[in-house]
Design a protein around this motif. Structure first.
Motif, PDB file in Angstrom:
ATOM      1  N   PHE A  95       0.852  -1.184   0.000  1.00  0.00           N
ATOM      2  CA  PHE A  95       0.000   0.000   0.000  1.00  0.00           C
ATOM      3  C   PHE A  95       0.884   1.229   0.000  1.00  0.00           C
ATOM      4  N   ARG A  96       0.271   2.334  -0.345  1.00  0.00           N
ATOM      5  CA  ARG A  96       0.953   3.631  -0.334  1.00  0.00           C
ATOM      6  C   ARG A  96       0.481   4.407   0.883  1.00  0.00           C
ATOM      7  N   LEU A  97       1.430   5.034   1.569  1.00  0.00           N
ATOM      8  CA  LEU A  97       1.143   5.874   2.735  1.00  0.00           C
ATOM      9  C   LEU A  97       1.484   7.319   2.423  1.00  0.00           C
ATOM     10  N   LEU A  98       0.567   8.222   2.768  1.00  0.00           N
ATOM     11  CA  LEU A  98       0.823   9.656   2.786  1.00  0.00           C
ATOM     12  C   LEU A  98       0.528  10.148   4.196  1.00  0.00           C
ATOM     13  N   ALA A  99       1.576  10.553   4.906  1.00  0.00           N
ATOM     14  CA  ALA A  99       1.431  11.051   6.275  1.00  0.00           C
ATOM     15  C   ALA A  99       1.777  12.531   6.264  1.00  0.00           C
TER      16      ALA A  99
ATOM     17  N   ALA B 184     -12.584   2.757  -1.567  1.00  0.00           N
ATOM     18  CA  ALA B 184     -13.625   2.800  -0.549  1.00  0.00           C
ATOM     19  C   ALA B 184     -13.642   1.499   0.241  1.00  0.00           C
ATOM     20  N   GLY B 185     -13.792   1.633   1.550  1.00  0.00           N
ATOM     21  CA  GLY B 185     -13.837   0.462   2.416  1.00  0.00           C
ATOM     22  C   GLY B 185     -12.504   0.100   3.032  1.00  0.00           C
ATOM     23  N   LEU B 186     -11.421   0.720   2.569  1.00  0.00           N
ATOM     24  CA  LEU B 186     -10.108   0.410   3.137  1.00  0.00           C
ATOM     25  C   LEU B 186     -10.043   0.781   4.616  1.00  0.00           C
ATOM     26  N   VAL B 187     -10.694   1.877   4.975  1.00  0.00           N
ATOM     27  CA  VAL B 187     -10.772   2.316   6.383  1.00  0.00           C
ATOM     28  C   VAL B 187     -12.238   2.239   6.795  1.00  0.00           C
ATOM     29  N   PRO B 188     -12.688   1.107   7.341  1.00  0.00           N
ATOM     30  CA  PRO B 188     -14.113   0.959   7.669  1.00  0.00           C
ATOM     31  C   PRO B 188     -14.599   1.919   8.742  1.00  0.00           C
ATOM     32  N   GLY B 189     -13.711   2.335   9.657  1.00  0.00           N
ATOM     33  CA  GLY B 189     -14.100   3.231  10.731  1.00  0.00           C
ATOM     34  C   GLY B 189     -12.877   3.686  11.486  1.00  0.00           C
ATOM     35  N   VAL B 190     -13.052   4.722  12.307  1.00  0.00           N
ATOM     36  CA  VAL B 190     -11.954   5.255  13.116  1.00  0.00           C
ATOM     37  C   VAL B 190     -12.412   5.344  14.567  1.00  0.00           C
ATOM     38  N   GLU B 191     -11.427   5.431  15.461  1.00  0.00           N
ATOM     39  CA  GLU B 191     -11.712   5.510  16.895  1.00  0.00           C
ATOM     40  C   GLU B 191     -10.690   6.423  17.558  1.00  0.00           C
ATOM     41  N   VAL B 192     -11.146   7.307  18.421  1.00  0.00           N
ATOM     42  CA  VAL B 192     -10.248   8.170  19.186  1.00  0.00           C
ATOM     43  C   VAL B 192      -9.672   7.376  20.355  1.00  0.00           C
TER      44      VAL B 192
ATOM     45  N   ASP C 205      -8.975  -2.704   6.508  1.00  0.00           N
ATOM     46  CA  ASP C 205      -9.499  -3.927   5.906  1.00  0.00           C
ATOM     47  C   ASP C 205      -8.383  -4.547   5.066  1.00  0.00           C
ATOM     48  N   ALA C 206      -7.648  -5.503   5.661  1.00  0.00           N
ATOM     49  CA  ALA C 206      -6.477  -6.059   4.996  1.00  0.00           C
ATOM     50  C   ALA C 206      -6.843  -6.828   3.731  1.00  0.00           C
ATOM     51  N   ALA C 207      -8.111  -7.241   3.590  1.00  0.00           N
ATOM     52  CA  ALA C 207      -8.512  -7.950   2.374  1.00  0.00           C
ATOM     53  C   ALA C 207      -8.329  -7.085   1.137  1.00  0.00           C
ATOM     54  N   LEU C 208      -8.404  -5.770   1.300  1.00  0.00           N
ATOM     55  CA  LEU C 208      -8.248  -4.846   0.175  1.00  0.00           C
ATOM     56  C   LEU C 208      -6.781  -4.589  -0.146  1.00  0.00           C
ATOM     57  N   LEU C 209      -5.868  -5.096   0.702  1.00  0.00           N
ATOM     58  CA  LEU C 209      -4.438  -4.953   0.432  1.00  0.00           C
ATOM     59  C   LEU C 209      -3.858  -6.184  -0.246  1.00  0.00           C
TER      60      LEU C 209
END
Length: 237
Positions: free
Chosen positions: A118-122, A202-210, A230-234
């Motif tokens: 995967f590609r990361l942009l931070a 879409a769907g790679l990040v199903p949700g976030v949590e603080v 969602d590692a299935a998309l990777l």
């Protein structure tokens, strides 16, 4: 795969004391496979490392992604990416200049943490809305460059933007979708969603949590944001 983003406020907690060990302990609390940090350099000595790398590898199982290889610089323009030592770096990471009056920037990397490439942009975006929009344009251009344009992409950091559809978020939403509201600022009483973890497709990040704990409320003026990818998309197709 657990990822997170965290504005470390240069190691200063809510009362202003320089206590970077608290940042490291919050990271260990989260236990991520990868975390992007912003404002992660020594407050008074920019050329001095802020984080204890030996402690992080021993207690959190993470090490900095080397971007510049300059002594004392653990990342790029106070952005640091920490990841597991067994992570594969598929191409040399790059520090991106994205403009703005503040010394903002982004780290671009192509990685595989065991689930697929995967590609990361931070990144850490500016305070001004017009500058944030130009910075979002630069991030999208970087995402589309080279073979990495075909990779699943994680975009994370402090966007300094809480209004859906405005400024940078308005430009990014056609590619990354509308990020869920997750207040991270100010840490003592969070009500602004300044920090984001976004994914494509879409769907790679199903949700976030603080990550809201007593230690996290003391360590910085932001709370960390985390997400299960969602590692299935990777997985290679």
């Amino acid at each position: 795969m657990l990822v997170a983003t965290y504005n470390a406020h240069r190691g200063r907690g809510a009362r202003g004391a320089f206590r970077p060990e608290r940042i490291a302990r919050v990271i260990a609390e989260i236990g991520p496979d990868l975390i992007a940090l912003q404002e992660a350099q020594h407050y008074l000595r920019p050329s001095r490392e802020m984080l204890d790398e030996e402690w992080l590898e021993r207690e959190a199982g993470l090490r900095p992604l080397q971007v510049t290889h300059r002594p004392g610089e653990q990342g790029w323009r106070s952005n640091i990416v920490l990841l597991r030592p067994d992570a594969r770096v598929l191409r040399p990471p790059m520090g991106l200049r994205i403009g703005g009056m503040e010394p903002r920037g982004a780290i671009l990397a192509e990685l595989d943490l065991g689930w697929g490439p995967f590609r990361l942009l931070a990144t850490h975006l500016s305070l001004g809305a017009s500058r944030r929009r130009r910075q979002a344009e630069a991030l999208l251009a970087a995402m589309a460059s080279g073979a990495g344009g075909r990779l699943p992409t994680l975009l994370m950091g402090d966007f300094n933007e809480w209004r859906p559809g405005a400024s940078a978020l308005g430009l990014l939403e056609p590619v990354f979708g509308v990020p869920p509201r997750a207040p991270t600022f100010p840490a003592f009483h969070p009500f602004l969603s300044l920090d984001r973890i976004m994914g494509h497709p879409a769907g790679l990040v199903p949700g976030v949590e603080v990550h809201d704990t007593p230690l996290a409320r003391m360590a910085s003026d932001h709370l960390p944001l985390k997400a299960r990818i969602d590692a299935a998309l990777l997985a290679p197709r």
